[in-house]
Design an enzyme around this catalytic site. Structure first.
Site, PDB file in Angstrom:
ATOM      1  N   GLU A 121      19.037   9.614  25.230  1.00  0.00           N
ATOM      2  CA  GLU A 121      20.213   8.917  24.704  1.00  0.00           C
ATOM      3  C   GLU A 121      21.011   8.271  25.831  1.00  0.00           C
ATOM      4  O   GLU A 121      21.456   7.123  25.716  1.00  0.00           O
ATOM      5  CB  GLU A 121      21.084   9.897  23.923  1.00  0.00           C
ATOM      6  CG  GLU A 121      20.438  10.354  22.622  1.00  0.00           C
ATOM      7  CD  GLU A 121      21.262  11.380  21.872  1.00  0.00           C
ATOM      8  OE1 GLU A 121      21.375  11.248  20.631  1.00  0.00           O
ATOM      9  OE2 GLU A 121      21.782  12.318  22.507  1.00  0.00           O
ATOM     10  N   GLU A 141      14.464  17.696  19.662  1.00  0.00           N
ATOM     11  CA  GLU A 141      15.452  18.347  18.803  1.00  0.00           C
ATOM     12  C   GLU A 141      14.835  18.981  17.560  1.00  0.00           C
ATOM     13  O   GLU A 141      15.262  20.064  17.134  1.00  0.00           O
ATOM     14  CB  GLU A 141      16.534  17.337  18.389  1.00  0.00           C
ATOM     15  CG  GLU A 141      17.529  16.992  19.486  1.00  0.00           C
ATOM     16  CD  GLU A 141      17.039  15.916  20.432  1.00  0.00           C
ATOM     17  OE1 GLU A 141      17.844  15.481  21.274  1.00  0.00           O
ATOM     18  OE2 GLU A 141      15.857  15.514  20.352  1.00  0.00           O
TER      19      GLU A 141
END
Length: 265
Positions: A121, A141
């Site tokens: 990110e 994740e």
């Protein structure tokens, strides 16, 4: 707003050379440069201060063998945050990464080792990504019972497409080597990502600041607009940038035939 000389940094290092090239370093090597709440606040402070500091371009790098392993899971596990508390933390991540993408300074990320989860990110908010031979990208994740919260659903599909991002999250698929460049996770693959990032920063810094501001801010904004609105905004930005006084000498050089020629090396 604090100036760069007033910032108190623990998890980041910041230096600006005489040419206006700023180097921002993630400095938690023992944690694979995982992002805790304090680091996010330091990123917000640094990238708020840099645009008005005289900096012309930024290299984003990391200490140790890894760029960034993402969310500090140890801190997260111990914090026992409520949903509302974690949502507010995620919004601070968005604030930090929006400062990088939209502030109008070229940011070149020098990548190595792990660029996973929140590290991806962070990297995806930079304007140019340079990877070395050790770099690998992932979004783990899904395997950890988590979901991205710092902009991956916005920026990563813009780089590689929705289907590839979904695959990464469902299966733990990693990208590295030529494949990572081919799908769009990095623009360059080199032996020394930091040297290449610095070279690209110096090239970018030779542009007029207003042109760089438009490239490193307006394009991202236009991607958020309808086609008709983006066309109007593009025309407005072009009207401002293409009549700037700082470009007159460059246009005169082109007219005289003395400007740098745009041709393959």
């Amino acid at each position: 707003m604090l100036g760069i000389s007033e910032l108190r940094l623990t998890n980041l290092l910041l230096a600006v050379d005489d040419d206006g090239i700023a180097t921002v370093t993630l400095n938690r090597a023992a944690k694979r440069n995982a992002l805790d709440a304090e680091t996010i606040e330091e990123l917000i402070g640094v990238f708020t201060a840099l645009p008005s500091s005289g900096a012309r371009a930024v290299v984003l790098r990391a200490e140790g063998p890894h760029f960034c392993a993402g969310l500090d899971l140890v801190e997260h596990g111990r914090a026992e945050r409520t949903p509302a508390e974690f949502m507010r933390l995620c919004l601070r991540w968005h604030e930090a990464f929006n400062k990088i993408e939209y502030a109008g300074l070229p940011v070149i990320a020098a990548l190595k080792g792990a660029v996973v989860g929140g590290g991806l990110e962070l990297a995806s908010s930079a304007h140019i990504r340079v990877m070395d031979e050790t770099t690998y990208f992932g979004l783990p994740e899904g395997q950890r019972g988590l979901f991205t919260g710092g902009g991956a659903t916005i920026r990563v599909p813009a780089l590689i497409g929705k289907a590839r991002m979904v695959d990464m999250m469902l299966t733990g698929r990693l990208y590295s080597g030529d494949e990572a460049v081919a799908v769009g996770l990095a623009q360059y693959r080199v032996r020394d990502s930091e040297a290449k990032a610095l070279d690209l920063a110096r090239q970018s810094a030779r542009n007029t600041p207003l042109s760089n501001f438009a490239v490193c801010s307006a394009i991202s904004h236009m991607q958020n607009m309808s086609g008709l609105d983006a066309a109007y905004a593009e025309a407005m930005v072009a009207g401002i940038v293409n009549t700037q006084d700082a470009a007159k000498d460059r246009l005169d050089a082109f007219a005289r035939g003395t400007a740098h020629k745009i041709a393959p090396d």
